[in-house]
Design an enzyme around this catalytic site. Structure first.
Site, mmCIF file in Angstrom:
data_model
loop_
_atom_site.group_PDB
_atom_site.id
_atom_site.type_symbol
_atom_site.label_atom_id
_atom_site.label_comp_id
_atom_site.label_asym_id
_atom_site.label_seq_id
_atom_site.Cartn_x
_atom_site.Cartn_y
_atom_site.Cartn_z
ATOM 1 N N ASP A 7 0.866 -1.197 0.000
ATOM 2 C CA ASP A 7 0.000 0.000 0.000
ATOM 3 C C ASP A 7 0.893 1.234 0.000
ATOM 4 O OD1 ASP A 7 -2.410 1.513 0.107
ATOM 5 O OD2 ASP A 7 -2.133 1.815 2.245
ATOM 6 N N SER A 8 0.284 2.360 -0.371
ATOM 7 C CA SER A 8 1.005 3.626 -0.311
ATOM 8 C C SER A 8 1.381 3.958 1.133
ATOM 9 C CB SER A 8 0.117 4.741 -0.860
ATOM 10 O OG SER A 8 -1.066 4.810 -0.085
ATOM 11 N N TYR A 39 -0.977 8.649 -2.379
ATOM 12 C CA TYR A 39 -0.919 8.463 -3.828
ATOM 13 C C TYR A 39 -2.118 9.138 -4.515
ATOM 14 C CZ TYR A 39 2.694 4.731 -3.992
ATOM 15 O OH TYR A 39 3.862 3.996 -3.942
ATOM 16 N N GLY A 40 -3.210 9.267 -3.774
ATOM 17 C CA GLY A 40 -4.489 9.654 -4.381
ATOM 18 C C GLY A 40 -4.537 11.034 -4.991
ATOM 19 N N CYS A 70 -4.145 -1.485 -2.327
ATOM 20 C CA CYS A 70 -4.278 -0.046 -2.530
ATOM 21 C C CYS A 70 -5.118 0.134 -3.785
ATOM 22 C CB CYS A 70 -2.889 0.567 -2.714
ATOM 23 S SG CYS A 70 -2.928 2.329 -3.113
ATOM 24 N N GLU A 162 -2.883 9.029 7.883
ATOM 25 C CA GLU A 162 -1.421 8.840 7.929
ATOM 26 C C GLU A 162 -0.798 9.689 9.046
ATOM 27 O OE1 GLU A 162 0.955 6.971 5.832
ATOM 28 O OE2 GLU A 162 -0.855 5.820 5.435
ATOM 29 N N CYS A 194 -11.056 2.506 -0.734
ATOM 30 C CA CYS A 194 -9.692 2.869 -0.345
ATOM 31 C C CYS A 194 -9.406 2.063 0.913
ATOM 32 C CB CYS A 194 -9.592 4.366 -0.054
ATOM 33 S SG CYS A 194 -8.051 4.846 0.767
ATOM 34 N N THR A 195 -8.255 1.400 0.960
ATOM 35 C CA THR A 195 -8.002 0.490 2.083
ATOM 36 C C THR A 195 -7.715 1.222 3.394
ATOM 37 O OG1 THR A 195 -5.711 0.296 1.321
ATOM 38 C CG2 THR A 195 -7.259 -1.433 0.641
ATOM 39 N N HIS A 196 -7.549 2.537 3.341
ATOM 40 C CA HIS A 196 -7.457 3.295 4.599
ATOM 41 C C HIS A 196 -8.834 3.429 5.258
ATOM 42 C CE1 HIS A 196 -3.502 4.559 3.124
ATOM 43 N NE2 HIS A 196 -3.267 5.180 4.268
HETATM 44 N N1 DGL Z 1 -4.965 2.899 0.649
HETATM 45 C C1 DGL Z 1 -4.882 3.592 -0.615
HETATM 46 C C2 DGL Z 1 -6.070 3.188 -1.463
HETATM 47 O O1 DGL Z 1 -6.637 2.131 -1.235
HETATM 48 C C3 DGL Z 1 -4.711 5.050 -0.359
HETATM 49 C C4 DGL Z 1 -4.135 5.788 -1.507
HETATM 50 C C5 DGL Z 1 -3.447 7.083 -1.161
HETATM 51 O O2 DGL Z 1 -2.313 7.017 -0.721
HETATM 52 O O3 DGL Z 1 -4.035 8.153 -1.420
HETATM 53 O O4 DGL Z 1 -6.455 3.875 -2.387
#
Ligand code: DGL
Length: 269
Positions: A7-8, A39-40, A70, A162, A194-196
């Site tokens: 993941d990012s 990353y988004g 991610c 984060e 989004c996995t966050h």
């Molecule tokens: N967990 C990432 C996802 O599922 C987050 C991406 C990010 O860093 O913006 O999209």
């Protein structure tokens, strides 16, 4: 040999936790590209370069299978990586397909033509890059017809998580849910794309109301990984997990420990 989970940042831990619970004999190696998160807000080329570099690092460390936990990387980089060619014996998979199969009531790998499904009004919450890619709608169109998707780009939520600022993250989630519900007042289902976001799942559910079914990826991805590994017993190990970050290991370990409520120790890549 460990399964790589990428993941990012910290969001992929929600997938790793579900996968470890479902597959206690599999070894995992987690890689958080925390120094480049989020990353988004990056463009697709940038996301591709960063994701590709990290996945090659994991392949080089012996992970024959890497899961992009991610959505942003899955949306912006997965297809391009597969088209660029994957080294012999290595694989990279994303997290969209298991989610969409669950939403469209399909068994794993069912590639029959698109058909009508029970849900017709779906709210999608994801990062700006994932929403802009329209990858979710594209994958859905292969499997279902007549589903109305309203997407909400949830700017700021990944940064707040984060940074460990859960008060800001909650305020942002509530305002993004409000914005979505102005466009689609009665969604039947909501996708946490989004996995966050599973770290804020209770806030999404509370803001959406109890009658909206919330889909998040941890368990769904873990189930499809279990299905994949049934045919690959050579990937079973001893249930160990390693954690790598491109960020500051002390800071990242402390956030991860806060989220998972047990000691997690990251090492520098
Ligand atoms: N967990 C990432 C996802 O599922 C987050 C991406 C990010 O860093 O913006 O999209």
């Amino acid at each position: 040999m460990a399964v790589g989970i990428f993941d990012s940042g910290l969001g992929g831990l929600t997938v790793l936790e579900a996968a470890r619970a479902r597959l206690p004999e599999v070894d995992f190696l987690y890689f958080g590209d925390n120094s480049h998160a989020p990353y988004g807000v990056r463009d697709a080329d940038d996301i591709y370069q960063l994701t590709s570099k990290a996945v090659h690092e994991m392949w080089d460390r012996g992970c024959n299978l890497v899961i992009l936990a991610c959505n942003t990387a899955s949306a912006a980089a997965l297809r391009r990586m597969q088209e660029a060619g994957v080294p012999q014996g290595k694989r990279v998979l994303g997290v969209f397909v298991p989610l969409i199969e669950a939403l469209t009531e399909r068994q794993w790998g069912d590639n029959s033509p698109p058909r009508e499904v029970a849900v017709q009004h779906v709210a999608l919450f994801a990062t700006p890059a994932t929403v802009a890619s329209r990858a979710f709608q594209r994958e859905l169109a292969f499997r279902a017809i007549g589903v109305d998707v309203e997407a909400q780009a949830c700017g700021g939520v990944v940064d707040a998580i984060e940074d460990g600022d859960m008060i800001l993250a909650e305020a942002l989630v509530r305002s993004h849910v409000d914005a979505l519900m102005r466009k689609m007042p009665r969604p039947q289902a909501a996708i946490l794309g989004c996995t966050h976001y599973p770290l804020m799942e209770h806030i999404f559910q509370d803001a959406l109301g109890a009658d909206v079914q919330v889909f998040s990826q941890g368990r769904l991805v873990a189930d499809s990984l279990a299905d994949y590994l049934v045919r690959r017993p050579e990937m079973l190990g001893e249930g160990k997990a390693g954690y790598l970050t491109t960020g500051d290991p002390r800071r990242v370990s402390s956030r991860a420990t806060q989220f998972l409520r047990r000691e997690i120790t990251f090492e520098a890549v």
